[in-house]
Design a protein around this motif. Structure first.
Motif, mmCIF file in Angstrom:
data_model
loop_
_atom_site.group_PDB
_atom_site.id
_atom_site.type_symbol
_atom_site.label_atom_id
_atom_site.label_comp_id
_atom_site.label_asym_id
_atom_site.label_seq_id
_atom_site.Cartn_x
_atom_site.Cartn_y
_atom_site.Cartn_z
ATOM 1 N N TYR A 127 6.623 -4.474 -3.173
ATOM 2 C CA TYR A 127 6.222 -3.088 -2.970
ATOM 3 C C TYR A 127 6.399 -2.698 -1.504
ATOM 4 O O TYR A 127 6.226 -3.525 -0.618
ATOM 5 C CB TYR A 127 4.749 -2.875 -3.344
ATOM 6 N N GLY A 128 6.734 -1.437 -1.300
ATOM 7 C CA GLY A 128 6.667 -0.888 0.047
ATOM 8 C C GLY A 128 5.200 -0.685 0.361
ATOM 9 O O GLY A 128 4.463 -0.146 -0.462
ATOM 10 N N ARG A 129 4.766 -1.115 1.537
ATOM 11 C CA ARG A 129 3.330 -1.022 1.827
ATOM 12 C C ARG A 129 2.895 0.441 1.916
ATOM 13 O O ARG A 129 3.552 1.248 2.589
ATOM 14 C CB ARG A 129 3.014 -1.756 3.137
ATOM 15 N N PRO A 130 1.796 0.797 1.239
ATOM 16 C CA PRO A 130 1.305 2.175 1.341
ATOM 17 C C PRO A 130 0.352 2.329 2.523
ATOM 18 O O PRO A 130 -0.174 3.410 2.764
ATOM 19 C CB PRO A 130 0.564 2.372 0.021
ATOM 20 N N GLU A 131 0.107 1.260 3.245
ATOM 21 C CA GLU A 131 -0.773 1.250 4.417
ATOM 22 C C GLU A 131 -0.409 0.004 5.200
ATOM 23 O O GLU A 131 0.307 -0.856 4.698
ATOM 24 C CB GLU A 131 -2.235 1.178 3.977
ATOM 25 N N ALA A 132 -0.853 -0.070 6.422
ATOM 26 C CA ALA A 132 -0.467 -1.221 7.254
ATOM 27 C C ALA A 132 -1.568 -2.271 7.329
ATOM 28 O O ALA A 132 -1.430 -3.273 8.009
ATOM 29 C CB ALA A 132 -0.098 -0.736 8.653
ATOM 30 N N THR A 177 1.684 5.324 -7.007
ATOM 31 C CA THR A 177 2.417 5.972 -5.911
ATOM 32 C C THR A 177 2.975 4.974 -4.892
ATOM 33 O O THR A 177 3.358 5.350 -3.800
ATOM 34 C CB THR A 177 1.553 7.027 -5.191
ATOM 35 N N MET A 178 3.028 3.693 -5.263
ATOM 36 C CA MET A 178 3.722 2.743 -4.381
ATOM 37 C C MET A 178 5.194 2.687 -4.779
ATOM 38 O O MET A 178 5.532 2.793 -5.952
ATOM 39 C CB MET A 178 3.106 1.345 -4.497
ATOM 40 N N PHE A 179 6.052 2.498 -3.800
ATOM 41 C CA PHE A 179 7.471 2.266 -4.084
ATOM 42 C C PHE A 179 7.622 0.821 -4.541
ATOM 43 O O PHE A 179 7.205 -0.101 -3.843
ATOM 44 C CB PHE A 179 8.314 2.464 -2.818
ATOM 45 N N GLU A 180 8.230 0.657 -5.709
ATOM 46 C CA GLU A 180 8.396 -0.686 -6.246
ATOM 47 C C GLU A 180 9.848 -1.102 -6.062
ATOM 48 O O GLU A 180 10.760 -0.292 -6.193
ATOM 49 C CB GLU A 180 8.045 -0.659 -7.735
ATOM 50 N N ILE A 195 -4.569 -3.873 15.504
ATOM 51 C CA ILE A 195 -3.990 -2.608 15.054
ATOM 52 C C ILE A 195 -2.521 -2.827 14.737
ATOM 53 O O ILE A 195 -1.846 -3.634 15.388
ATOM 54 C CB ILE A 195 -4.164 -1.489 16.123
ATOM 55 N N GLN A 196 -2.069 -2.170 13.677
ATOM 56 C CA GLN A 196 -0.645 -2.161 13.389
ATOM 57 C C GLN A 196 -0.200 -0.701 13.268
ATOM 58 O O GLN A 196 -0.757 0.062 12.475
ATOM 59 C CB GLN A 196 -0.317 -2.917 12.098
ATOM 60 N N ILE A 197 0.786 -0.337 14.080
ATOM 61 C CA ILE A 197 1.343 1.015 14.031
ATOM 62 C C ILE A 197 2.741 0.875 13.445
ATOM 63 O O ILE A 197 3.607 0.252 14.062
ATOM 64 C CB ILE A 197 1.410 1.645 15.439
ATOM 65 N N GLY A 198 2.948 1.387 12.263
ATOM 66 C CA GLY A 198 4.266 1.203 11.666
ATOM 67 C C GLY A 198 4.468 2.085 10.452
ATOM 68 O O GLY A 198 3.567 2.820 10.028
ATOM 69 N N HIS A 199 5.665 2.021 9.904
ATOM 70 C CA HIS A 199 5.973 2.855 8.754
ATOM 71 C C HIS A 199 5.250 2.376 7.504
ATOM 72 O O HIS A 199 5.032 1.184 7.317
ATOM 73 C CB HIS A 199 7.486 2.868 8.499
ATOM 74 N N ALA A 200 4.892 3.337 6.666
ATOM 75 C CA ALA A 200 4.313 3.032 5.365
ATOM 76 C C ALA A 200 4.963 3.973 4.359
ATOM 77 O O ALA A 200 5.529 5.003 4.738
ATOM 78 C CB ALA A 200 2.804 3.226 5.392
#
Ligand SMILES: [Zn+2]
Length: 590
Positions: free
Chosen positions: A171-176, A156-159, A200-205
């Motif tokens: 890969y698009g990160r599935p978590e930060a 389920t990761m974007f490759e 802490i990292q707050i960002g898109h996944a």
């Protein structure tokens, strides 16, 4: 998102009502609508963006400001090596079935859930067993009723590829979290090489979900807030624990879950630690903080619970995991944060894969004296026997552990190294004292991880209420997307100009204000209640006479009369929670 469904407010569930309101008022909607939409992507509109920022500001207030957690921001795309090392390429997979008729794909475990098989049970099953259960329950395609093919595991990761070379997988990160681990050495330097510390990292996944159908609850692109807290496993105590030790956590324990029972056990943080239900003090601390966070977002404590994860439910990196859940109208209990004890798993994986040392040095408070067994060859005796090879024999002997040499000499009176025999009288075996000043070790990590979009959704759902057949969004005052609405009674006779002066004054003070002059004052109040505007300030004809305005409270609909010049100070105190509404002026009896 079912925004097109029109429903009378009392009939439909909150999920439908909120999605309809969200779309109409600009909180959020499904992205790419003009091209027919694409599941699992969401656009936050003007009100939603503000609300989401305020929700994230709460995270920052509790963790960054109050505890001193560092913040970082890194890239969404990462080279393949990062997620190979972290184990995601092997483990970040979900069971999937494809309809043989319409070729729609579905999460196999979600289909089984609809047949009464819990996700906990499904997670234990092999692909074959999942296939058998689907067959046995006669599960068919929800879209066309077609039969399913074989169950597969789906990454389920974007490759993607990085640059023009197809061999360079990213890969698009599935978590930060992984960004934090791979940058550990620099972050540790920035933290002045001291443990414990957190980042802490707050960002898109990104997670390429198979069939997201739960609105904001399950998205393909979402905002995650991963906090990695690094500490010395030999010094695991949390110095802030006393602040939360009496906080009660309602925990659904593994032992209860295994009896297929949903009863939670109320335990204080202290009790949960004493009973070893939570192993790490820091993990318990963050679980208590997570409860406080949700309360500050408007979710009462009795609508929250904690789930202890079963062995087979835990992520591949976790030694102990809990989920924080919130009760929502449509979906029941929904996870809003996960709490994992990741030990030294991630740093060790990246050390192995990259060859870079990420251990840290710890100086002992009191240097430790250690006694070591030492073997010294006696060259005066080795020399005559081995002549020119004596030095080589001594070097070979040096590579054998001292204990092994000592044991051999005691037992046999000699040891054979390579093809040379060394006799007991050719070596001195003795003990030597050394002073050890410190040691190197890999820090341990506990991780609270929040889904910002879910926090946003539950804040919205718990704010949602109906008063006299009107929607009122009663956000806690610290997260209201618009703090103050400014309303001229009429848009004539200079009322609008005067209201604009008040608007500018409060905007310059840093408040989020909105000017609205369209429609009757009653309609404007209704509109602002529906947007969750905390206070409304109305400028009327009396304002010219005595330089006062009316302030209206969104939740009680009460009004007070206040001098314009006092507004900045009063508003600051009010939004800091230091004044109540009734302290803002003279109550107007209605
Ligand atoms: Zn189908």
């Amino acid at each position: 998102m079912n925004g097109e469904v029109k429903c009378s407010k009392s009939e439909c569930d909150k999920f439908t009502a909120i999605n309809e309101l969200a779309k109409r008022r600009g909180f959020f909607w499904s992205s790419f609508e003009i091209y027919g939409g694409s599941g699992g992507f969401v656009t936050y509109g003007p009100l939603g963006t503000r609300l989401k920022q305020n929700v994230e500001a709460k995270l920052r207030e509790l963790f960054v400001k109050q505890i001193g957690i560092y913040e970082m921001e890194s890239s969404v795309i990462a080279p393949g090596k990062v997620f190979e090392a972290s184990g995601h390429v092997d483990h970040f997979k979900e069971p999937m079935v494809e309809c043989q008729n319409c070729h729609s794909r579905f999460r196999a475990d979600h289909l089984l859930e609809e047949k009464g098989i819990s996700s906990a049970e499904a997670e234990k099953m092999t692909l074959q067993e999942i296939g058998q259960e689907i067959e046995r329950h006669g599960a068919v395609c929800p879209d066309c009723g077609g039969k399913f093919g074989e169950t597969q595991r789906y990454l389920t990761m974007f490759e993607t590829t990085i640059g023009p070379y197809s061999g360079s997988v990213g890969y698009g990160r599935p978590e930060a979290a992984q960004n934090i681990f791979v940058e550990f050495n620099r972050l540790y330097t920035a933290a002045r090489e001291r443990l414990p510390f957190g980042v802490i990292q707050i960002g898109h996944a990104l997670r390429n979900e198979i069939s997201p159908r739960q609105g904001l609850i399950r998205l393909r692109e979402f905002t995650i807030s991963d906090l990695e807290f690094f500490f010395d496993p030999e010094e695991p105590s949390c110095k802030l624990l006393s602040e939360v030790e009496n906080e009660v956590l309602p925990i659904l324990l593994c032992e209860t879950r295994l009896k297929e029972c949903e009863d939670t056990t109320d335990l204080t943080v202290r009790e949960a630690l004493d009973r070893k239900i939570i192993c790490s003090e820091w993990q318990a601390f963050f679980m208590a903080m997570a409860k406080k966070l949700l309360v500050s977002l408007g979710v009462p404590a009795n609508k929250q619970r904690v789930i202890e994860k079963l062995t087979w439910e835990k992520a591949h990196y976790s030694s102990q995991s809990f989920d924080q859940e919130v009760l929502v109208d449509r979906w029941g209990w929904v996870e809003v944060s996960g709490h994992a004890y990741r030990t030294d798993y991630d740093l060790t994986c990246h050390m192995k894969a990259s060859g870079v040392d990420m251990s840290v040095y710890k100086e002992y408070v009191n240097p430790v004296e250690k006694e070591e067994l030492v073997v010294k060859p006696i060259m005066a005796k080795l020399g005559p026997v081995y002549k020119g090879e004596a030095a080589k024999v001594a070097a070979l002997l040096d590579k054998v552990p001292a204990q092994e040499v000592s044991d051999a000499m005691q037992k046999d009176g000699f040891i054979i190294v390579d093809r040379y025999t060394v006799k007991a009288d050719q070596v001195d075996v003795g003990k030597q004292k050394t002073i050890v000043h410190g040691t190197r070790f890999v820090p341990h990590v506990v991780e609270p991880s929040f889904g910002s979009d879910r926090l946003f959704y539950v804040a919205l759902e718990y704010a949602y209420g109906i008063k006299e057949d009107r929607v009122v969004l009663s956000f806690p005052r610290s997260i209201a997307p618009i703090q103050i609405g400014i309303y001229p009674l009429m848009s004539k006779d200079g009322l609008d100009d005067k209201a604009r002066v008040v608007q500018r004054m409060l905007a310059k003070e840093g408040f989020m204000v909105e000017f609205d002059e369209t429609g009757s004052i009653g309609r404007r109040y209704a509109r602002s209640d529906e947007a969750g505007v905390q206070l409304g300030i109305t400028v009327d004809y009396d304002s010219f006479k005595d330089e006062t305005v009316t302030i209206r409270d969104r939740d009680s609909w009460q009004q007070v009369r206040t001098p314009i010049k006092d507004l900045p100070e009063l508003m600051h105190y009010y939004f800091q929670g230091k004044l109540n509404f009734k302290d803002l002026g003279r109550l107007i009896e209605s």
